[in-house]
Scaffold this active site. Structure first.
Site, PDB file in Angstrom:
ATOM      1  N   HIS A 130       0.459  -1.355   0.387  1.00 36.88           N
ATOM      2  CA  HIS A 130       0.068  -0.147  -0.104  1.00 36.88           C
ATOM      3  C   HIS A 130       0.626   0.920   0.172  1.00 36.88           C
ATOM      4  O   HIS A 130       1.672   0.965   0.418  1.00 36.88           O
ATOM      5  CB  HIS A 130      -1.636   0.084   1.125  1.00 36.88           C
ATOM      6  CG  HIS A 130      -0.454   0.297   2.557  1.00 36.88           C
ATOM      7  ND1 HIS A 130       0.382  -1.044   3.200  1.00 36.88           N
ATOM      8  CD2 HIS A 130       0.135   1.036   3.553  1.00 36.88           C
ATOM      9  CE1 HIS A 130       0.944  -0.759   3.962  1.00 36.88           C
ATOM     10  NE2 HIS A 130       1.084   0.656   4.373  1.00 36.88           N
ATOM     11  N   ASP A 167       0.670   5.210   1.944  1.00 35.04           N
ATOM     12  CA  ASP A 167      -0.326   5.511   2.893  1.00 35.04           C
ATOM     13  C   ASP A 167      -1.075   6.494   3.010  1.00 35.04           C
ATOM     14  O   ASP A 167      -0.907   8.073   1.757  1.00 35.04           O
ATOM     15  CB  ASP A 167       0.779   6.148   4.421  1.00 35.04           C
ATOM     16  CG  ASP A 167       1.782   5.095   4.594  1.00 35.04           C
ATOM     17  OD1 ASP A 167       1.184   3.561   4.953  1.00 35.04           O
ATOM     18  OD2 ASP A 167       2.488   5.459   5.080  1.00 35.04           O
ATOM     19  N   HIS A 170       4.428   0.008  -0.504  1.00 39.50           N
ATOM     20  CA  HIS A 170       5.575  -0.319   1.168  1.00 39.50           C
ATOM     21  C   HIS A 170       4.640  -1.763   1.256  1.00 39.50           C
ATOM     22  O   HIS A 170       3.089  -1.086   1.365  1.00 39.50           O
ATOM     23  CB  HIS A 170       5.811   0.388   1.956  1.00 39.50           C
ATOM     24  CG  HIS A 170       5.493   1.084   2.420  1.00 39.50           C
ATOM     25  ND1 HIS A 170       4.623   2.408   2.008  1.00 39.50           N
ATOM     26  CD2 HIS A 170       4.227   0.673   4.149  1.00 39.50           C
ATOM     27  CE1 HIS A 170       3.185   2.479   3.003  1.00 39.50           C
ATOM     28  NE2 HIS A 170       3.363   1.902   4.367  1.00 39.50           N
ATOM     29  N   ARG A 226       5.186   5.749  13.136  1.00 39.24           N
ATOM     30  CA  ARG A 226       5.605   6.552  12.135  1.00 39.24           C
ATOM     31  C   ARG A 226       4.525   8.005  11.859  1.00 39.24           C
ATOM     32  O   ARG A 226       3.843   8.159  13.104  1.00 39.24           O
ATOM     33  CB  ARG A 226       4.404   5.522  11.259  1.00 39.24           C
ATOM     34  CG  ARG A 226       4.435   5.953   9.758  1.00 39.24           C
ATOM     35  CD  ARG A 226       3.854   5.274   9.055  1.00 39.24           C
ATOM     36  NE  ARG A 226       2.461   6.020   8.988  1.00 39.24           N
ATOM     37  CZ  ARG A 226       1.409   5.664   8.740  1.00 39.24           C
ATOM     38  NH1 ARG A 226       1.923   4.197   7.700  1.00 39.24           N
ATOM     39  NH2 ARG A 226      -0.017   5.600   8.445  1.00 39.24           N
TER      40      ARG A 226
HETATM   41  C1  SIN Z   1       3.759   0.695   7.614  1.00 44.57           C
HETATM   42  O1  SIN Z   1       3.479   0.104   6.584  1.00 44.57           O
HETATM   43  O2  SIN Z   1       3.487   1.799   7.776  1.00 44.57           O
HETATM   44  C2  SIN Z   1       4.443   0.329   8.203  1.00 44.57           C
HETATM   45  C3  SIN Z   1       6.258  -0.846   7.733  1.00 44.57           C
HETATM   46  C4  SIN Z   1       6.222  -1.557   8.685  1.00 44.57           C
HETATM   47  O3  SIN Z   1       5.562  -1.780   9.872  1.00 44.57           O
HETATM   48  O4  SIN Z   1       7.336  -2.304   8.525  1.00 44.57           O
END
Ligand code: SIN
Length: 319
Positions: free
Chosen positions: A118, A120, A268, A285
């Site tokens: 996805h 974000d 990602h 994050r």
């Molecule tokens: C995310 O999707 O921003 C997190 C990525 C992760 O947990 O490595």
């Protein structure tokens, strides 16, 4: 396909930039992110992010306050997560805990190669421009994150398919997987702040001018103006393309590391293997307020439901 010329690799005036693959990912050393950054250094870091799509900083060991201070040098933080909330006392920070709400429908998803990939919050009309992820509790092995380069993915399409996708638009939304059996915290959070947007399938990067195959497999629900079967078949072909391994980089975390990515130009994948072990994993994050994307014809994305994502201060003031 984009190629790397010799001058794109190696040392800049003040920081070391070490590419991690041919197309995406660079590790940056020679900078202490707990200190305020000079404007020229900020610009260098931003340029490295735009060029390499995701940049990594090892052993920075920032706390919440330093994470926020670092992020603020690159834009306005959003509320931690527009749908799933934020850390107590730190409204800019979203806790990426192993068993967070966003993972609740994990076992009901189809196990396709693109599941979980996805960009974000593309359900919003202005998805974040960048995301800054900090590792705090990291498994001794497993738990890697992957990113893919949406500019290289676009570039690698044939000319007739480029012409087709240039003119398409997609619906992005938060929704449980088709056939999900339970109504849980995820669904309740998603209903509390419904976000649904029509984005161009190909967007133009506002800084680099690159064309991006703006497909966020977890959030794209359909293509506008085609039949359901055409939409599903075409999306599956393109999602599979977007996550081809040669467009990706895989990051092995240590506690204290930072990953910062251009959310306009990447998708990602959070790791699934952590659920097969008892190891804990805790990351945090911060996302930065983004602009409304535009397609190759200049037409912007259009919100179908929900408000744009504002800065954390504006967001708190409107609650
Ligand atoms: C995310 O999707 O921003 C997190 C990525 C992760 O947990 O490595």
């Amino acid at each position: 396909m984009t190629s790397v010329s010799p001058e794109t690799v190696g040392e800049s005036a003040s920081i070391n930039i070490t590419p991690q693959t041919l197309h995406i990912g660079a590790e940056i050393s020679g900078v202490d992110l707990s200190q305020p950054l000079a404007p020229a250094l900020r610009q260098e870091i931003n340029e490295a992010m735009v060029k390499w799509k995701v940049i990594f900083f090892r052993q920075q060991n920032l706390d919440h306050a330093a994470h926020v201070a670092f992020a603020r040098q690159f834009g306005q933080p959003t509320i931690g997560h527009a749908v799933f909330g934020h850390e107590d006392g730190y409204p800019e920070i979203y806790s990426i805990a192993k068993n967070r709400t966003a993972n609740s429908h994990r076992e009901e998803r189809l196990a396709t190669p693109w599941v979980g990939w996805h960009t974000d919050i593309t359900a919003a009309v202005n998805p974040p421009r960048a995301s800054i992820l900090r590792g705090v509790t990291v498994p001794p092995f497993g738990g890697d994150t992957m990113w893919t380069n949406l500019a290289v993915a676009y570039d690698a399409l044939s000319a007739p398919i480029k012409q087709l996708v240039d003119g398409l638009r997609c619906i992005h939304a938060f929704a449980p997987p088709a056939g999900a059996k339970t109504v849980d915290e995820y669904d309740k959070s998603v209903k509390r702040r419904t976000l649904k947007t029509e984005h161009p399938m190909v967007t133009v990067h506002p800084e680099s001018g690159e064309r991006l195959l703006f497909l966020s497999p977890s959030f794209v629900k359909s293509i506008v103006g085609v039949s359901p079967r055409e939409s599903q078949r075409l999306l599956e072909m393109l999602w599979e393309h977007v996550v081809r391994t040669e467009f990706t980089v895989r990051f092995k975390w240590n506690a204290g590391d930072i990953a910062m990515w251009d959310n306009r130009a990447t998708a990602h994948l959070a790791p699934n293997d952590i659920f097969d072990s008892n190891f804990d994993r805790q990351l945090y994050r911060i996302t930065l307020v983004g602009d409304v994307p535009c397609g190759v014809d200049g037409a912007p994305s259009v919100s179908l439901e929900g408000e744009p994502i504002l800065s954390v201060e504006e967001e708190l003031a409107r609650r």
